[in-house]
Design a protein around this motif. Structure first.
Motif, short mmCIF file in Angstrom:
data_model
loop_
_atom_site.label_atom_id
_atom_site.label_comp_id
_atom_site.label_asym_id
_atom_site.label_seq_id
_atom_site.Cartn_x
_atom_site.Cartn_y
_atom_site.Cartn_z
N SER A 29 -20.23 17.58 17.05
CA SER A 29 -19.93 16.25 17.61
C SER A 29 -21.02 15.31 17.12
O SER A 29 -22.21 15.63 17.22
CB SER A 29 -19.94 16.33 19.15
OG SER A 29 -20.25 15.07 19.70
N THR A 30 -20.62 14.16 16.59
CA THR A 30 -21.63 13.21 16.11
C THR A 30 -22.52 12.74 17.27
O THR A 30 -23.70 12.47 17.09
CB THR A 30 -20.98 12.00 15.41
OG1 THR A 30 -20.06 11.38 16.32
CG2 THR A 30 -20.27 12.40 14.13
N ASN A 31 -21.95 12.67 18.49
CA ASN A 31 -22.78 12.28 19.65
C ASN A 31 -23.87 13.32 19.89
O ASN A 31 -25.02 12.98 20.18
CB ASN A 31 -21.92 12.13 20.91
CG ASN A 31 -21.45 10.71 21.13
OD1 ASN A 31 -21.19 10.00 20.17
ND2 ASN A 31 -21.33 10.29 22.38
N ALA A 55 -16.11 20.00 17.59
CA ALA A 55 -16.26 20.00 19.05
C ALA A 55 -16.39 18.55 19.53
O ALA A 55 -17.27 18.23 20.34
CB ALA A 55 -17.48 20.83 19.45
N GLY A 56 -15.50 17.70 19.03
CA GLY A 56 -15.53 16.28 19.42
C GLY A 56 -15.28 16.14 20.92
O GLY A 56 -14.48 16.89 21.50
N ARG A 57 -15.94 15.20 21.51
CA ARG A 57 -15.82 15.01 22.96
C ARG A 57 -15.29 13.63 23.29
O ARG A 57 -15.60 12.66 22.62
CB ARG A 57 -17.18 15.23 23.63
CG ARG A 57 -17.62 16.68 23.56
CD ARG A 57 -18.88 17.00 24.32
NE ARG A 57 -20.04 16.37 23.72
CZ ARG A 57 -20.66 15.31 24.23
NH1 ARG A 57 -20.20 14.74 25.34
NH2 ARG A 57 -21.72 14.81 23.64
N GLY A 58 -14.45 13.58 24.33
CA GLY A 58 -13.92 12.31 24.81
C GLY A 58 -14.48 12.02 26.19
O GLY A 58 -15.35 12.75 26.69
N HIS A 72 -15.40 9.12 12.73
CA HIS A 72 -16.17 9.65 13.86
C HIS A 72 -17.60 9.19 13.60
O HIS A 72 -18.23 9.64 12.64
CB HIS A 72 -16.14 11.19 13.88
CG HIS A 72 -14.77 11.76 13.62
ND1 HIS A 72 -14.36 12.16 12.36
CD2 HIS A 72 -13.73 11.97 14.45
CE1 HIS A 72 -13.11 12.61 12.44
NE2 HIS A 72 -12.71 12.52 13.69
N SER A 74 -21.45 7.78 15.48
CA SER A 74 -22.27 7.54 16.68
C SER A 74 -23.49 6.72 16.29
O SER A 74 -24.06 6.91 15.20
CB SER A 74 -22.72 8.87 17.30
OG SER A 74 -21.61 9.63 17.68
N LYS A 121 -2.67 5.01 21.41
CA LYS A 121 -4.12 4.97 21.28
C LYS A 121 -4.54 5.01 19.81
O LYS A 121 -4.14 5.89 19.06
CB LYS A 121 -4.72 6.16 22.04
CG LYS A 121 -6.23 6.13 22.12
CD LYS A 121 -6.71 6.77 23.40
CE LYS A 121 -8.19 7.09 23.32
NZ LYS A 121 -8.77 7.40 24.62
N ILE A 125 -14.04 5.22 22.78
CA ILE A 125 -15.50 5.05 22.77
C ILE A 125 -16.10 5.92 23.86
O ILE A 125 -15.61 5.92 25.00
CB ILE A 125 -15.86 3.56 23.00
CG1 ILE A 125 -15.39 2.75 21.78
CG2 ILE A 125 -17.37 3.38 23.20
CD1 ILE A 125 -15.11 1.32 22.07
N LEU A 126 -17.12 6.65 23.51
CA LEU A 126 -17.81 7.51 24.48
C LEU A 126 -19.29 7.11 24.48
O LEU A 126 -19.99 7.34 23.49
CB LEU A 126 -17.68 8.98 24.08
CG LEU A 126 -18.45 9.99 24.91
CD1 LEU A 126 -17.89 10.06 26.34
CD2 LEU A 126 -18.39 11.38 24.27
N GLY A 142 -20.61 6.61 20.86
CA GLY A 142 -19.75 7.35 19.93
C GLY A 142 -18.40 6.67 19.81
O GLY A 142 -17.78 6.31 20.80
N ILE A 143 -17.96 6.50 18.58
CA ILE A 143 -16.71 5.77 18.33
C ILE A 143 -15.80 6.62 17.46
O ILE A 143 -16.22 7.12 16.40
CB ILE A 143 -17.01 4.43 17.61
CG1 ILE A 143 -17.87 3.54 18.51
CG2 ILE A 143 -15.71 3.72 17.21
CD1 ILE A 143 -18.43 2.31 17.83
C1 BTN Z 1 -12.22 8.72 24.57
O1 BTN Z 1 -11.34 7.87 24.39
O2 BTN Z 1 -12.07 9.65 25.37
C2 BTN Z 1 -13.52 8.59 23.81
C3 BTN Z 1 -13.43 9.28 22.47
C4 BTN Z 1 -14.71 9.18 21.66
C5 BTN Z 1 -14.65 9.99 20.38
C6 BTN Z 1 -15.87 9.76 19.53
S1 BTN Z 1 -15.67 10.41 17.89
C7 BTN Z 1 -17.36 10.15 17.58
C8 BTN Z 1 -18.12 10.52 18.84
N1 BTN Z 1 -18.40 11.95 18.86
C9 BTN Z 1 -17.77 12.58 19.86
O3 BTN Z 1 -17.84 13.81 20.11
N2 BTN Z 1 -17.03 11.70 20.55
C10 BTN Z 1 -17.16 10.34 20.03
#
Ligand code: BTN
Length: 266
Positions: A29-31, A55-58, A72, A74, A121, A125-126, A142-143
């Motif tokens: 995950s970039t975050n 392992a991207g996170r929302g 992706h 951050s 969608k 943004i996180l 994170g975008i």
């Molecule tokens: C959402 O709408 O739930 C937020 C999504 C955010 C996704 C971005 S992708 C770059 C950064 N790294 C992550 O793991 N999540 C954010």
């Protein structure tokens, strides 16, 4: 692909970016990567971008599943105590809206942090902040923006730049566009003026003000009339028992049942 491609996309938009910019073909995950850099003392405006996340996170503990080739990215912010940190994601949404307009896509912002086209969608943004000694040490913003066609199973709820504009920019060009817009928008003057941030956000928000909405926040479900967003980024919902400030949750517009007003009264 290299960070230089992002720097050159920034330069093409007249933005200098002296701080570290990293690019990974694939990352968890970039975050998470940027949070590690933040703990190691990385400067404000350090950025990490990737072509894919395993392992991207929302928001709200959800996974962010996104196709290879999407954006992706951050960015690390170290806001001073006068900054309204809760409004950073709103301002980031404004920047994303401005960036995607480069490809002719007119996105709207849906409270709290969704970037949508119609009902679908386009991005999210996180914002994750870390405090020490009672004040904010840093915020990782994170975008994610869908650039390439969404997976078929997401076609009903997701869209992308390629779907909307007929062509997809490269991830590094999109990173340059989003980072440039973010840097322009996240200046100290705007960040210390909550009313200005909310006004910018509202110009691009979905037009459901005065309409009936449902907000689910944890185990609580609120139905009422969406009135606006206050200076702390909370959604204001007028209900039969007064106006409620909703700090987090998922909101959607409701179609009014015949004979009911926007506050749900018969
Ligand atoms: C959402 O709408 O739930 C937020 C999504 C955010 C996704 C971005 S992708 C770059 C950064 N790294 C992550 O793991 N999540 C954010």
């Amino acid at each position: 692909m290299s960070p230089e491609a992002i720097r050159s996309a920034l330069g093409a938009r007249g933005v200098e970016w002296p701080e570290p910019v990293e690019w990974f073909e694939s990352v968890g995950s970039t975050n998470d990567s940027l949070r590690e850099r933040a703990r190691g003392g990385a400067p404000a405006w350090s950025a990490v971008a990737a072509g894919w996340q395993s392992a991207g996170r929302g928001r709200q503990g959800r996974s962010w599943i996104s196709e290879p080739g999407n954006l992706h990215v951050s960015v690390l912010l170290r806001p001073d105590p006068r900054t309204s940190v809760a409004l950073l994601p709103l301002l980031a949404g404004v920047a994303v809206g401005e960036a995607v307009a480069e490809w002719g896509v007119q996105a709207r912002l849906k409270w709290p942090n969704d970037v949508v086209v119609g009902e679908r969608k386009l991005g999210g943004i996180l914002a994750e902040s870390s405090s020490s000694g009672g004040s904010i040490d840093h915020v990782v913003l994170g975008i994610g923006v869908n650039l390439v066609a969404p997976a078929p199973e997401l076609g009903a709820i997701a869209t992308s730049i390629s779907v909307e504009a007929g062509r997809a920019p490269s991830a590094w060009d999109a990173a340059g566009a989003v980072l440039a817009a973010l840097r322009r928008r996240c200046n100290d003057r705007t960040l210390r003026d909550p009313a200005a941030v909310v006004a910018l956000w509202r110009e691009r928000s979905v037009d459901w003000w005065g309409q009936s909405v449902e907000v689910v926040s944890g185990a609580t479900r609120i139905e009422g009339r969406a009135e606006g967003v206050d200076a702390s980024g909370a959604l204001l919902v007028a209900t039969g028992s007064g106006t409620i400030r909703v700090l987090s949750g998922e909101a959607r517009a409701l179609r009014l049942a015949p004979g009911r007003d926007p506050e749900g009264r018969a």
